[in-house]
Design a protein around this motif. Structure first.
Motif, PDB file in Angstrom:
ATOM      1  N   LYS A 207       1.267   4.013  -9.279  1.00 29.04           N
ATOM      2  CA  LYS A 207       1.593   3.272 -10.509  1.00 29.04           C
ATOM      3  C   LYS A 207       0.352   2.624 -11.095  1.00 29.04           C
ATOM      4  N   GLU A 208      -0.434   1.968 -10.242  1.00 28.48           N
ATOM      5  CA  GLU A 208      -1.632   1.275 -10.711  1.00 28.48           C
ATOM      6  C   GLU A 208      -2.737   2.246 -11.103  1.00 28.48           C
TER       7      GLU A 208
ATOM      8  N   LEU B  59       0.822  -1.207   0.000  1.00 27.40           N
ATOM      9  CA  LEU B  59       0.000   0.000   0.000  1.00 27.40           C
ATOM     10  C   LEU B  59       0.857   1.259   0.000  1.00 27.40           C
ATOM     11  N   ARG B  60       2.128   1.112  -0.383  1.00 22.02           N
ATOM     12  CA  ARG B  60       3.005   2.270  -0.537  1.00 22.02           C
ATOM     13  C   ARG B  60       2.426   3.207  -1.603  1.00 22.02           C
TER      14      ARG B  60
ATOM     15  N   SER C 283       4.916   3.879 -14.910  1.00 19.74           N
ATOM     16  CA  SER C 283       5.904   2.992 -14.308  1.00 19.74           C
ATOM     17  C   SER C 283       6.122   3.385 -12.853  1.00 19.74           C
ATOM     18  N   ARG C 284       6.656   2.453 -12.090  1.00 20.33           N
ATOM     19  CA  ARG C 284       6.921   2.761 -10.682  1.00 20.33           C
ATOM     20  C   ARG C 284       7.991   3.841 -10.554  1.00 20.33           C
TER      21      ARG C 284
ATOM     22  N   SER D  22       7.553  11.455  -9.537  1.00 20.27           N
ATOM     23  CA  SER D  22       6.473  12.443  -9.417  1.00 20.27           C
ATOM     24  C   SER D  22       6.213  12.790  -7.951  1.00 20.27           C
ATOM     25  N   ILE D  23       6.237  11.762  -7.112  1.00 22.14           N
ATOM     26  CA  ILE D  23       6.020  11.966  -5.679  1.00 22.14           C
ATOM     27  C   ILE D  23       7.145  12.824  -5.094  1.00 22.14           C
ATOM     28  N   GLN D  24       8.369  12.485  -5.431  1.00 25.11           N
ATOM     29  CA  GLN D  24       9.521  13.210  -4.883  1.00 25.11           C
ATOM     30  C   GLN D  24       9.584  14.652  -5.377  1.00 25.11           C
TER      31      GLN D  24
END
Length: 257
Positions: free
Chosen positions: A188-189, A181-182, A194-195, A201-203
């Motif tokens: 990604k899903e 659940l990270r 892609s992961r 994007s998060i960073q």
């Protein structure tokens, strides 16, 4: 029961605030009016206050589909009439032939005046019409100072809530499994990237969870979390159904069409 164990650490200050409101109403028979709360804050508020017979409360945002709402908490004998929530609907128009304005343009113009987001409710921009729900105490300031957005000259006027432009959001539901659940795994899903792109994007601060930027790919999501990825829209983690036989999390998520 320790209420804090049910929520994230960063939410503890807001929990303290709601507990303070509860204490003031209980001890001093005061009526407490909040600023606009996002859906996650509304959930926390409801959880803490619950069905306590000593209180009466409600959440109002101006329309049936309002996302951001002000809360009123009062002793049980109080009547919570509409004017107790102190919200105002302002409307302005602009010529779409000459200029295009987005939700982001309008919100940015309002915040540039030094107004805090918590004083603003929902905001609608459509076909040359802008509607913004505001805390009544800042209505005169906005009408006097927000006269231009980009190159458009705009005059805001108070309107009855019967004229509000309600949202007609359509959410598309999907079922899948994820290894954890990270945040990076679920993004990604949800957004079919892609992961590596999800993590980057998060960073970069492009992902919000419950209206707050989260810059850690390892952030663990919970059921009900609302996400957004800049340029890719909104999604929400509707349900977590537990682990599959292959030790993967079964989830249901929805994306705004």
């Amino acid at each position: 029961m320790d209420i804090y164990q049910h929520f994230r650490k960063e939410e503890h200050p807001f929990i303290d605030q709601v507990l303070s409101w509860k204490d003031q109403v209980e001890r001093n028979f005061q009526v407490k009016l909040s600023d606009f709360l996002d859906p996650r804050e509304q959930k926390i508020f409801k959880t803490i206050i619950g069905n306590n017979p000593e209180f009466t409360w409600n959440l109002v945002g101006g329309g049936e589909t309002a996302e951001r709402k002000r809360a009123v908490l009062a002793p049980y004998y109080e009547l919570l009439e509409e004017n107790r929530f102190e919200i105002t609907l302002l409307e302005g128009t602009y010529p779409t032939k000459f200029i295009s304005l987005s939700h982001r343009d309008v919100l940015g113009a309002i915040l540039s005046l030094g107004i805090k987001r918590k004083k603003l409710g929902d905001l609608y921009v459509d076909n040359g019409v802008i509607q913004v729900i505001v805390a009544s105490e800042i209505e005169p300031f906005i009408k006097m100072n927000l006269t231009h957005i980009k190159n458009a000259q705009i005059t805001f006027e108070e309107k009855p809530f019967s004229s509000i432009m309600e949202k007609n959001d359509e959410w598309i539901s999907s079922h899948t499994t994820v290894s954890s659940l990270r945040l990076d795994v679920v993004v990604k899903e949800m957004y079919n990237v892609s992961r590596q792109i999800a993590a980057a994007s998060i960073q970069k601060g492009l992902v919000k969870v419950n209206f707050r930027v989260v810059d850690s790919p390892a952030f663990v999501l919970e059921e009900g979390d609302l996400l957004s990825l800049r340029g890719k829209g909104r999604a929400k983690l509707s349900d977590i159904h537990g682990l599959s036989k292959k030790e993967k999390w079964k989830i249901t998520f929805e994306k705004l069409k």
